[in-house]
Scaffold this active site. Structure first.
Site, PDB file in Angstrom:
ATOM      1  N   ARG A 374       0.848  -1.200   0.000  1.00  0.00           N
ATOM      2  CA  ARG A 374       0.000   0.000   0.000  1.00  0.00           C
ATOM      3  C   ARG A 374       0.880   1.245   0.000  1.00  0.00           C
ATOM      4  O   ARG A 374       1.864   1.311   0.731  1.00  0.00           O
ATOM      5  CB  ARG A 374      -0.911   0.038   1.234  1.00  0.00           C
ATOM      6  CG  ARG A 374      -1.943  -1.076   1.304  1.00  0.00           C
ATOM      7  CD  ARG A 374      -2.939  -0.819   2.440  1.00  0.00           C
ATOM      8  NE  ARG A 374      -3.691  -2.013   2.775  1.00  0.00           N
ATOM      9  CZ  ARG A 374      -4.781  -2.424   2.135  1.00  0.00           C
ATOM     10  NH1 ARG A 374      -5.235  -1.707   1.118  1.00  0.00           N
ATOM     11  NH2 ARG A 374      -5.410  -3.518   2.508  1.00  0.00           N
ATOM     12  N   ARG A 404      -6.523  -4.897  -1.085  1.00  0.00           N
ATOM     13  CA  ARG A 404      -7.953  -4.605  -1.144  1.00  0.00           C
ATOM     14  C   ARG A 404      -8.261  -3.126  -0.895  1.00  0.00           C
ATOM     15  O   ARG A 404      -7.790  -2.530   0.066  1.00  0.00           O
ATOM     16  CB  ARG A 404      -8.712  -5.475  -0.128  1.00  0.00           C
ATOM     17  CG  ARG A 404     -10.184  -5.652  -0.497  1.00  0.00           C
ATOM     18  CD  ARG A 404     -10.942  -6.408   0.588  1.00  0.00           C
ATOM     19  NE  ARG A 404     -10.357  -7.686   0.941  1.00  0.00           N
ATOM     20  CZ  ARG A 404     -10.650  -8.837   0.350  1.00  0.00           C
ATOM     21  NH1 ARG A 404     -11.481  -8.864  -0.671  1.00  0.00           N
ATOM     22  NH2 ARG A 404     -10.107  -9.955   0.777  1.00  0.00           N
ATOM     23  N   HIS A 434       2.679  -9.674   0.552  1.00  0.00           N
ATOM     24  CA  HIS A 434       2.356  -8.753   1.646  1.00  0.00           C
ATOM     25  C   HIS A 434       3.617  -8.326   2.402  1.00  0.00           C
ATOM     26  O   HIS A 434       3.550  -7.554   3.352  1.00  0.00           O
ATOM     27  CB  HIS A 434       1.364  -9.447   2.590  1.00  0.00           C
ATOM     28  CG  HIS A 434       0.815  -8.590   3.672  1.00  0.00           C
ATOM     29  ND1 HIS A 434       1.122  -8.770   5.015  1.00  0.00           N
ATOM     30  CD2 HIS A 434      -0.037  -7.537   3.628  1.00  0.00           C
ATOM     31  CE1 HIS A 434       0.482  -7.871   5.738  1.00  0.00           C
ATOM     32  NE2 HIS A 434      -0.226  -7.108   4.937  1.00  0.00           N
ATOM     33  N   TYR A 467      -0.133   4.714  12.219  1.00  0.00           N
ATOM     34  CA  TYR A 467      -0.021   3.329  12.676  1.00  0.00           C
ATOM     35  C   TYR A 467       1.291   3.153  13.428  1.00  0.00           C
ATOM     36  O   TYR A 467       2.304   3.758  13.076  1.00  0.00           O
ATOM     37  CB  TYR A 467      -0.004   2.348  11.494  1.00  0.00           C
ATOM     38  CG  TYR A 467      -1.256   2.276  10.657  1.00  0.00           C
ATOM     39  CD1 TYR A 467      -2.349   3.116  10.882  1.00  0.00           C
ATOM     40  CD2 TYR A 467      -1.352   1.365   9.614  1.00  0.00           C
ATOM     41  CE1 TYR A 467      -3.484   3.039  10.098  1.00  0.00           C
ATOM     42  CE2 TYR A 467      -2.487   1.273   8.816  1.00  0.00           C
ATOM     43  CZ  TYR A 467      -3.543   2.119   9.057  1.00  0.00           C
ATOM     44  OH  TYR A 467      -4.667   2.040   8.276  1.00  0.00           O
ATOM     45  N   ARG A 560      -4.183  -7.064  18.576  1.00  0.00           N
ATOM     46  CA  ARG A 560      -5.077  -5.918  18.445  1.00  0.00           C
ATOM     47  C   ARG A 560      -6.508  -6.323  18.101  1.00  0.00           C
ATOM     48  O   ARG A 560      -7.464  -5.815  18.659  1.00  0.00           O
ATOM     49  CB  ARG A 560      -4.567  -4.976  17.348  1.00  0.00           C
ATOM     50  CG  ARG A 560      -5.372  -3.697  17.226  1.00  0.00           C
ATOM     51  CD  ARG A 560      -5.070  -2.955  15.947  1.00  0.00           C
ATOM     52  NE  ARG A 560      -5.707  -3.549  14.788  1.00  0.00           N
ATOM     53  CZ  ARG A 560      -5.139  -3.708  13.603  1.00  0.00           C
ATOM     54  NH1 ARG A 560      -3.894  -3.353  13.429  1.00  0.00           N
ATOM     55  NH2 ARG A 560      -5.797  -4.244  12.586  1.00  0.00           N
TER      56      ARG A 560
END
Length: 701
Positions: A374, A404, A434, A467, A560
């Site tokens: 991303r 996605r 990923h 993040y 989390r």
């Protein structure tokens, strides 16, 4: 499916709903500033939207394709899971609506007022009517539904104002799409922030939209469609161009089956039946909500507040700080001397970006290789990679087009990279890439040398400030050779590569984690396992955690979100503790720690312990070899485990509870912010220039 497993596991979808409920708890926390609380309502809502689009959507698909299949962690069929989800979601809607109403009311004294039409003052009503007639009515596309006007396709997550219309004893439905290209809210004149949502403006003036009709049962609605389109499962004969396939996927997503209908007002029995037939849904898929169905405008409001009001209604501003481990000046030179760990968002991503920028112009650098999942809409990283290619470096970018909801953004960036001369590749059929790994190869004194970066989060400059993540930069030769081998294997389509230091899924990551757990199991009560991740669903991992617990190993899991293992179940997970932190920043690092003292082994990487990550994705984790960085990570884990403000502890009943609050009060994220603010970067060490380089510089003048 193991019946014994069901004694200490829970359904992943219901576990996720409990996570999202903790997000809503942040919105209810009076210690959180009011507009930040409203943002948590917006995040809860956005999370729930995506949950219905992806998870609930896939369950409905399963009902039609494999109705008898049972979830291995709960023994429930897809239909049973859907029923349980819809039952759990209904009270969450009521809780969310109540929370929103309370926050909205508390914002009024500050002059931040979201208003219904009836709450407007007379002059404001005149302003709204004039604005509607002048700016909105001319661009509306209303439609009636009758024999000559079929029911239109309603787009996913877009708003529509509806009404029952009557003319000459004929009844029909009227539908007005709320235009996507106008603001979600209409701000009213004046010094305060008074506004009315656009769907309410349109709803109030339907008599002007349908002037010849008698209007009744006015409402606004929003459909949520199944968005679980997996290009892995698509027929690839459409085209050989993978980018085109992804564009087709995005288009198809907009037209898939409805899984949820949201309405502002209660539907009559006749209208409910009508919508159920048109959308092919059941009544329990219809949810009434008293709050906005789209809350994106909240983020815009907070950005436009006067400074004095902003201090009262939002978090105290915090910007990612210069790392206390990185001096000003050349980053490559510092990494060659010592490994560096960056801790986002407390520390800035800038040293990594500087590293790429330096590499793009360094004459010794030959290649830059990176995996991208991303990216931000504006990405300096891409500009530096393009500059490197334009400067003659060989730049290879493995970009995952199937990230996605980021597919189009990644398609656009892949085209930009190719135009600049970068070599762009796209991963594997059936396996998303990923991993977060970057390799710089350079020549020094006739030898090939490496700088490798391995992270837990995306190369996204926006989310790096939102993040929490770790980013390791190392000049370790063995790790560099593994990284070079990894990129070679990615380029030739080899998923089964072998590595000495890096652990890579789908072949070695889970196996290595389970092996290291076995090593702790051998130690019995002297064993120690601490792991931090986003989700836990992998059955092999869950069973190994239970085995470790039964052997006396103390296991701490900081998870989390989804956690399918239940701690504290007698005879199965007595020695397992599970905690979760939801706070100002989204917790995102993946850390795996085994043992203690000199025998401790620590890995960081991109993978959660989910079957999709360990078996269906390419993930990379790296060992932490530097002693100072090991101390950094151990400190981080210790503070997280000590959190008694934002932490919640999972019980054997599947419910999360607050820790007992007693002094000292520890909010882990606040601790890390304060540490970052107090850190002082080291002094820059001047580069030592050898005789040959000095002579070379003289002759190059």
């Amino acid at each position: 499916m193991s019946k014994e497993l069901l004694n200490y596991t829970q359904n992943r979808e219901l576990s996720w709903l409990k996570f999202n409920q903790r997000v809503l708890e942040e919105a209810q926390d009076e210690s959180v500033p009011l507009l930040e609380r409203m943002k948590f309502v917006a995040i809860f809502t956005s999370n729930l939207d995506e949950f219905f689009m992806i998870r609930v959507g896939s369950l409905y698909d399963m009902v039609h394709t494999d109705a008898k299949a049972k979830d291995s962690r709960s023994g429930m069929t897809a239909q049973e899971q859907i029923h349980a989800i819809l039952t759990e979601v209904a009270p969450l809607y009521k809780e969310r609506d109540k929370t929103y109403a309370e926050i909205k009311k508390e914002l009024h004294p500050y002059g931040v007022c979201g208003l219904d039409y009836k709450e407007l003052e007379s002059q404001e009503k005149k302003y709204v009517k004039f604005y509607f007639k002048d700016q909105i009515l001319p661009i509306l596309s209303p439609q009636i539904v009758d024999a000559n006007h079929p029911f239109p396709h309603l787009l996913n997550k877009e708003l529509y104002v509806t009404a029952s219309l009557k003319m000459d004893n004929k009844s029909m439905m009227g539908i007005v799409p709320v235009p996507q290209f106008v603001s979600d809210i209409l701000c009213l004149p004046g010094h305060d922030i008074r506004y009315i949502r656009m769907e309410k403006v349109i709803l109030e003036h339907l008599n002007l939209v349908f002037p010849k009709y008698e209007v009744s049962e006015a409402n606004y609605i929003c459909v949520t469609r199944n968005a679980d389109v997996s290009p892995d499962d698509e027929a690839l004969e459409v085209t050989d161009d993978f980018r085109y396939l992804m564009q087709q996927t995005i288009h198809k997503r907009r037209r898939m089956a409805v899984v949820r209908l949201e309405t502002a007002n209660k539907l009559s029995e006749e209208t409910q039946k009508y919508f159920c037939e048109k959308f092919e849904i059941e009544p329990n898929q219809i949810f009434r909500t008293k709050m906005p169905m789209k809350l994106d405008y909240i983020f815009g409001i907070s950005g436009n507040l006067p400074e004095a009001m902003k201090r009262s209604l939002t978090y105290t501003p915090f910007s990612p700080q210069n790392s206390g481990h990185v001096a000003a000046g050349n980053v490559m030179r510092q990494i060659k001397k010592k490994d560096i760990l960056l801790f986002y968002p407390y520390e800035s991503m800038d040293p990594f970006l500087r590293l790429i920028k330096e590499a793009s112009v360094n004459p010794d650098v030959m290649t830059i290789k990176i995996t991208i999942y991303r990216l931000a809409k504006k990405a300096r990283l891409v500009e530096y990679l393009c500059a490197a290619a334009e400067n003659g470096k060989e730049v290879t970018v493995l970009i995952e087009l199937r990230a996605r909801f980021d597919e189009q953004n990644n398609i656009d960036w892949s085209e930009r990279l190719e135009e600049a001369g970068c070599r762009v590749i796209y991963g594997f059929d059936g396996y998303k890439v990923h991993s977060k790994i970057c390799l710089i190869t350079y020549r020094s004194r006739g030898e090939i040398q490496y700088i490798t970066q391995i992270g837990t989060g995306n190369y996204n400059e926006k989310t790096a400030a939102m993040y929490t993540d770790l980013s390791l930069m190392t000049a370790n030769t063995a790790i560099g050779k593994d990284a070079a081998e990894f990129f070679k294997n990615m380029s030739i389509g080899n998923l089964a590569g072998q590595y000495d230091y890096l652990i890579v899924s789908p072949t070695s990551l889970k196996q290595k984690i389970l092996y290291l757990m076995d090593e702790e199991i051998k130690k019995g009560s002297n064993g120690r396992i601490i792991m931090k991740m986003n989700s836990v669903t992998d059955v092999d991992f869950i069973q190994k955690v239970s085995e470790a617990s039964r052997s006396g190993v103390k296991v701490d899991l900081i998870v989390r979100g989804i956690c399918c293992i239940l701690p504290g179940v007698t005879g199965y997970t007595d020695n397992v503790r599970v905690m979760s932190v939801v706070g100002r920043y989204l917790e995102h690092p993946r850390i795996f720690s085994f043992g203690s003292g000199n025998d401790q082994k620590i890995y960081i990487g991109s993978a959660d312990m989910m079957t999709r990550n360990t078996e269906k994705r390419v993930e990379v984790a790296a060992p932490i070899l530097d002693q100072d960085i090991r101390r950094q990570i151990n400190h981080y884990l210790k503070v997280m485990l000590s959190d008694n403000v934002k932490a919640r502890v999972l019980g054997s009943d599947g419910k999360y509870r607050r820790k007992e609050q007693k002094e000292p009060y520890i909010d882990s994220q606040n601790v890390f912010m304060q540490e970052a603010l107090q850190a002082k970067p080291p002094q820059e060490v001047p580069e030592k220039i050898g005789l040959l380089k000095r002579i070379g510089r003289i002759f190059s003048r």
